[in-house]
Design a protein around this motif. Sequence first.
Motif, PDB file in Angstrom:
ATOM      1  N   TYR A 362      91.760  57.545  48.968  1.00 24.40           N
ATOM      2  CA  TYR A 362      91.242  57.180  47.728  1.00 24.40           C
ATOM      3  C   TYR A 362      89.975  58.080  47.600  1.00 24.40           C
ATOM      4  O   TYR A 362      88.995  57.732  48.287  1.00 24.40           O
ATOM      5  CB  TYR A 362      90.907  55.657  47.938  1.00 24.40           C
ATOM      6  CG  TYR A 362      92.299  54.889  47.831  1.00 24.40           C
ATOM      7  CD1 TYR A 362      92.882  54.776  46.781  1.00 24.40           C
ATOM      8  CD2 TYR A 362      92.703  54.496  48.892  1.00 24.40           C
ATOM      9  CE1 TYR A 362      94.219  54.020  46.698  1.00 24.40           C
ATOM     10  CE2 TYR A 362      93.858  53.690  49.152  1.00 24.40           C
ATOM     11  CZ  TYR A 362      94.661  53.470  47.980  1.00 24.40           C
ATOM     12  OH  TYR A 362      95.944  52.685  48.044  1.00 24.40           O
ATOM     13  N   LEU A 363      90.095  58.940  46.853  1.00 19.40           N
ATOM     14  CA  LEU A 363      88.971  60.008  46.457  1.00 19.40           C
ATOM     15  C   LEU A 363      87.944  59.471  45.272  1.00 19.40           C
ATOM     16  O   LEU A 363      88.653  58.779  44.434  1.00 19.40           O
ATOM     17  CB  LEU A 363      89.543  61.295  45.942  1.00 19.40           C
ATOM     18  CG  LEU A 363      90.635  61.828  47.160  1.00 19.40           C
ATOM     19  CD1 LEU A 363      91.146  63.285  46.578  1.00 19.40           C
ATOM     20  CD2 LEU A 363      89.647  62.337  48.276  1.00 19.40           C
ATOM     21  N   PRO A 364      86.614  59.943  45.332  1.00 22.79           N
ATOM     22  CA  PRO A 364      85.954  59.593  44.168  1.00 22.79           C
ATOM     23  C   PRO A 364      86.182  60.446  42.963  1.00 22.79           C
ATOM     24  O   PRO A 364      86.836  61.377  42.910  1.00 22.79           O
ATOM     25  CB  PRO A 364      84.459  59.949  44.834  1.00 22.79           C
ATOM     26  CG  PRO A 364      84.986  60.912  45.717  1.00 22.79           C
ATOM     27  CD  PRO A 364      86.091  60.526  46.392  1.00 22.79           C
ATOM     28  N   HIS A 365      85.711  60.283  41.807  1.00 22.33           N
ATOM     29  CA  HIS A 365      86.075  60.881  40.523  1.00 22.33           C
ATOM     30  C   HIS A 365      85.096  61.904  40.124  1.00 22.33           C
ATOM     31  O   HIS A 365      84.494  61.708  39.120  1.00 22.33           O
ATOM     32  CB  HIS A 365      86.181  59.765  39.484  1.00 22.33           C
ATOM     33  CG  HIS A 365      86.864  60.211  38.156  1.00 22.33           C
ATOM     34  ND1 HIS A 365      87.788  59.533  37.269  1.00 22.33           N
ATOM     35  CD2 HIS A 365      87.288  61.394  37.898  1.00 22.33           C
ATOM     36  CE1 HIS A 365      88.071  60.242  36.336  1.00 22.33           C
ATOM     37  NE2 HIS A 365      88.099  61.595  36.811  1.00 22.33           N
ATOM     38  N   TYR A 366      85.061  62.651  41.153  1.00 22.78           N
ATOM     39  CA  TYR A 366      83.944  63.843  41.195  1.00 22.78           C
ATOM     40  C   TYR A 366      84.262  65.033  42.047  1.00 22.78           C
ATOM     41  O   TYR A 366      84.509  64.788  43.176  1.00 22.78           O
ATOM     42  CB  TYR A 366      82.493  63.565  41.270  1.00 22.78           C
ATOM     43  CG  TYR A 366      81.592  64.918  41.193  1.00 22.78           C
ATOM     44  CD1 TYR A 366      81.522  65.788  40.306  1.00 22.78           C
ATOM     45  CD2 TYR A 366      80.837  64.947  42.076  1.00 22.78           C
ATOM     46  CE1 TYR A 366      80.729  66.629  40.264  1.00 22.78           C
ATOM     47  CE2 TYR A 366      79.584  65.787  42.337  1.00 22.78           C
ATOM     48  CZ  TYR A 366      79.880  66.736  41.294  1.00 22.78           C
ATOM     49  OH  TYR A 366      79.016  67.840  41.427  1.00 22.78           O
ATOM     50  N   SER A 367      84.752  66.221  41.460  1.00 20.92           N
ATOM     51  CA  SER A 367      85.186  67.269  42.356  1.00 20.92           C
ATOM     52  C   SER A 367      84.288  67.756  43.459  1.00 20.92           C
ATOM     53  O   SER A 367      84.492  68.099  44.452  1.00 20.92           O
ATOM     54  CB  SER A 367      85.578  68.595  41.439  1.00 20.92           C
ATOM     55  OG  SER A 367      84.332  68.950  40.831  1.00 20.92           O
ATOM     56  N   GLY A 368      82.851  67.666  43.049  1.00 20.90           N
ATOM     57  CA  GLY A 368      81.799  67.995  44.017  1.00 20.90           C
ATOM     58  C   GLY A 368      81.774  67.061  45.241  1.00 20.90           C
ATOM     59  O   GLY A 368      81.750  67.389  46.482  1.00 20.90           O
ATOM     60  N   TYR A 369      82.242  65.589  44.938  1.00 19.48           N
ATOM     61  CA  TYR A 369      82.230  64.651  46.074  1.00 19.48           C
ATOM     62  C   TYR A 369      83.546  64.837  46.770  1.00 19.48           C
ATOM     63  O   TYR A 369      83.782  64.779  47.929  1.00 19.48           O
ATOM     64  CB  TYR A 369      82.225  63.127  45.597  1.00 19.48           C
ATOM     65  CG  TYR A 369      80.699  62.875  45.159  1.00 19.48           C
ATOM     66  CD1 TYR A 369      79.678  63.601  45.446  1.00 19.48           C
ATOM     67  CD2 TYR A 369      80.671  61.818  44.266  1.00 19.48           C
ATOM     68  CE1 TYR A 369      78.360  63.377  45.182  1.00 19.48           C
ATOM     69  CE2 TYR A 369      79.620  61.809  43.691  1.00 19.48           C
ATOM     70  CZ  TYR A 369      78.280  62.277  44.278  1.00 19.48           C
ATOM     71  OH  TYR A 369      77.131  61.949  43.729  1.00 19.48           O
ATOM     72  N   GLN A 370      84.642  65.181  46.405  1.00 22.05           N
ATOM     73  CA  GLN A 370      86.014  65.339  46.689  1.00 22.05           C
ATOM     74  C   GLN A 370      86.100  66.621  47.750  1.00 22.05           C
ATOM     75  O   GLN A 370      86.572  66.636  48.815  1.00 22.05           O
ATOM     76  CB  GLN A 370      86.897  65.697  45.446  1.00 22.05           C
ATOM     77  CG  GLN A 370      87.126  64.483  44.746  1.00 22.05           C
ATOM     78  CD  GLN A 370      88.246  64.690  43.737  1.00 22.05           C
ATOM     79  OE1 GLN A 370      88.792  65.884  43.526  1.00 22.05           O
ATOM     80  NE2 GLN A 370      88.524  63.650  42.994  1.00 22.05           N
ATOM     81  N   TYR A 371      85.123  67.659  47.288  1.00 21.77           N
ATOM     82  CA  TYR A 371      85.086  68.663  48.102  1.00 21.77           C
ATOM     83  C   TYR A 371      84.401  68.548  49.368  1.00 21.77           C
ATOM     84  O   TYR A 371      84.940  69.071  50.605  1.00 21.77           O
ATOM     85  CB  TYR A 371      84.025  69.895  47.811  1.00 21.77           C
ATOM     86  CG  TYR A 371      83.920  71.028  48.313  1.00 21.77           C
ATOM     87  CD1 TYR A 371      84.941  71.938  48.386  1.00 21.77           C
ATOM     88  CD2 TYR A 371      82.680  71.637  48.754  1.00 21.77           C
ATOM     89  CE1 TYR A 371      84.835  73.384  49.336  1.00 21.77           C
ATOM     90  CE2 TYR A 371      82.453  72.726  49.446  1.00 21.77           C
ATOM     91  CZ  TYR A 371      83.544  73.678  49.633  1.00 21.77           C
ATOM     92  OH  TYR A 371      83.548  74.562  50.680  1.00 21.77           O
ATOM     93  N   THR A 372      83.707  67.464  49.826  1.00 20.40           N
ATOM     94  CA  THR A 372      83.152  67.036  50.986  1.00 20.40           C
ATOM     95  C   THR A 372      83.824  65.829  51.669  1.00 20.40           C
ATOM     96  O   THR A 372      83.363  65.440  52.661  1.00 20.40           O
ATOM     97  CB  THR A 372      81.593  66.738  51.177  1.00 20.40           C
ATOM     98  OG1 THR A 372      81.411  65.839  49.902  1.00 20.40           O
ATOM     99  CG2 THR A 372      80.923  68.084  50.464  1.00 20.40           C
ATOM    100  N   SER A 373      85.112  65.357  51.133  1.00 21.00           N
ATOM    101  CA  SER A 373      85.715  64.277  51.544  1.00 21.00           C
ATOM    102  C   SER A 373      86.751  64.779  52.710  1.00 21.00           C
ATOM    103  O   SER A 373      86.959  63.443  53.513  1.00 21.00           O
ATOM    104  CB  SER A 373      86.519  63.652  50.408  1.00 21.00           C
ATOM    105  OG  SER A 373      85.748  63.322  49.302  1.00 21.00           O
ATOM    106  N   GLY A 374      86.797  65.801  52.834  1.00 20.51           N
ATOM    107  CA  GLY A 374      87.807  66.056  54.280  1.00 20.51           C
ATOM    108  C   GLY A 374      87.309  67.106  54.849  1.00 20.51           C
ATOM    109  O   GLY A 374      86.104  67.590  54.936  1.00 20.51           O
ATOM    110  N   ARG A 375      88.258  67.748  55.665  1.00 20.35           N
ATOM    111  CA  ARG A 375      87.974  68.899  56.559  1.00 20.35           C
ATOM    112  C   ARG A 375      88.146  70.192  55.819  1.00 20.35           C
ATOM    113  O   ARG A 375      88.949  70.526  55.053  1.00 20.35           O
ATOM    114  CB  ARG A 375      89.165  68.758  57.791  1.00 20.35           C
ATOM    115  CG  ARG A 375      88.759  69.941  58.869  1.00 20.35           C
ATOM    116  CD  ARG A 375      89.428  69.763  60.035  1.00 20.35           C
ATOM    117  NE  ARG A 375      90.834  69.425  59.786  1.00 20.35           N
ATOM    118  CZ  ARG A 375      91.832  70.615  59.973  1.00 20.35           C
ATOM    119  NH1 ARG A 375      91.229  71.661  60.331  1.00 20.35           N
ATOM    120  NH2 ARG A 375      92.965  70.450  59.914  1.00 20.35           N
ATOM    121  N   LEU A 376      86.858  70.998  55.969  1.00 18.64           N
ATOM    122  CA  LEU A 376      86.775  72.306  55.234  1.00 18.64           C
ATOM    123  C   LEU A 376      87.686  73.184  55.994  1.00 18.64           C
ATOM    124  O   LEU A 376      87.406  73.509  57.341  1.00 18.64           O
ATOM    125  CB  LEU A 376      85.556  72.693  55.065  1.00 18.64           C
ATOM    126  CG  LEU A 376      84.627  71.968  53.902  1.00 18.64           C
ATOM    127  CD1 LEU A 376      83.062  72.437  54.141  1.00 18.64           C
ATOM    128  CD2 LEU A 376      85.245  71.620  52.741  1.00 18.64           C
TER     129      LEU A 376
END
Length: 435
Positions: A362-376
């Motif tokens: 379940y991801l937040p509705h903002y791409s900037g937050y999604q970028y840091t939601s997992g492993r880079l």
Amino acid sequence: MTRLSAVVALLTVVLTGTANAVPPPPPNPSDSEISASRAEADAKAARVGELTGRLTQAESRLQELLDEVSYKRELANKARVDLETAISEAEAARRDASSARVQADAATAAVEQSRRELDEFAAASYAQGTTVGSFSAYIGAKSPEDLLARAQLLEAVSASSLNRLDQVTRDQGTAANLDSAARAALKKAEQKQAAADEAKKVAEQAQQVAVEAHSAQATATAELQSDKDAVERELAAARGQANGLEAQRQQYDQWVAAKQAEEAENARRAAAAAASQAAAQAPPQRRPVAAAPAPSGNRVQTVINRALAQRGVIYAWGGGNYNGPTYGVRDGGVADYYGDYAKIGFDCSGLMMYAFAGAGVYLPHYSGYQYTSGRLVPLSQMAPGDMIFWGPGGGTHVALYLGGGMMVEAPHSGAVVRISPVRYGGIMPYVTRML
């Protein structure tokens, strides 16, 4: 009947009784037919990919032209404001010029009055026997005799008359200055108005050119979209034909397998019957049944399938959640221009929310937050199911990588969820891996 005759008769009955179990063979398309059908579908798919790339570029150019229209529109607004200001200044200058003209006329009248009074005094002095010549002689003195007459005039004229002469000179200067200042102010204001009017014309022409360019690009983009839709329909038909031929081949293969199984079963029954009639000692062995493969879930494929299932859904800024598309929201700009707030669809991060929710993420509705939601993961190592980002901190755009250089995205207002080639301009050096 001998034992051998009985076996033959039994075998005949068995074979005859099972011959009708398998229906006649279905059509069996040739390998060349299947290959040609697949090649046609692949060609259509390649054409769709080409048109998708061109459409992406066309829509990007359309957005650039829309921004240019907005910029030119603001320049036109500025020119209108400047023109209104120049018109106001010109009107004020005309009023000042009119007032100055009234004052100049009054000053001219005062000059004439002072001249008459001075002439009357000079005439009176002459009548009393003085050596004073006429006022006109005094004004035009150019010889020693004239200068002497001027000196006699200065002696003869009273202090009040000399003051009146000074007043004449001052009134003349005042009238000239007022008239000159009024003319200069009016000329300057009219020049400003002319310049502002010309700037307004230029700005409005530039705005019209920008609007026409945007309109032409919109038409070209719509034609590309129409071409793409037509080829996609052809692709669907070609894939349907290929799938139909492959389904026929599959049915034929199943028929062959069933036929072989029937023949094997007939042989087994015949052998069993023969063995029974021959009083065989051992019954036929039971064939082992192969275990069915255990089902295995694929969370990445689930995410991809959920995203792909939304192809064609309209873009709506702020739209989409874990359960599917929703109404967009107002942004006070481009999204409002396209009416996103009245559409049910996805924006880029909303599409990711829906896709990954199918895998329990379940991801937040903002791409900037999604970028840091997992492993880079480095961009060079991206794999299907990874999220790709653009802009500082991933805050501009996000898409889902499908593999083969392709991605699925909700691109921008006025477009729909679609498959596109990966764009590397402004892309982040890392992708985000959630699974």
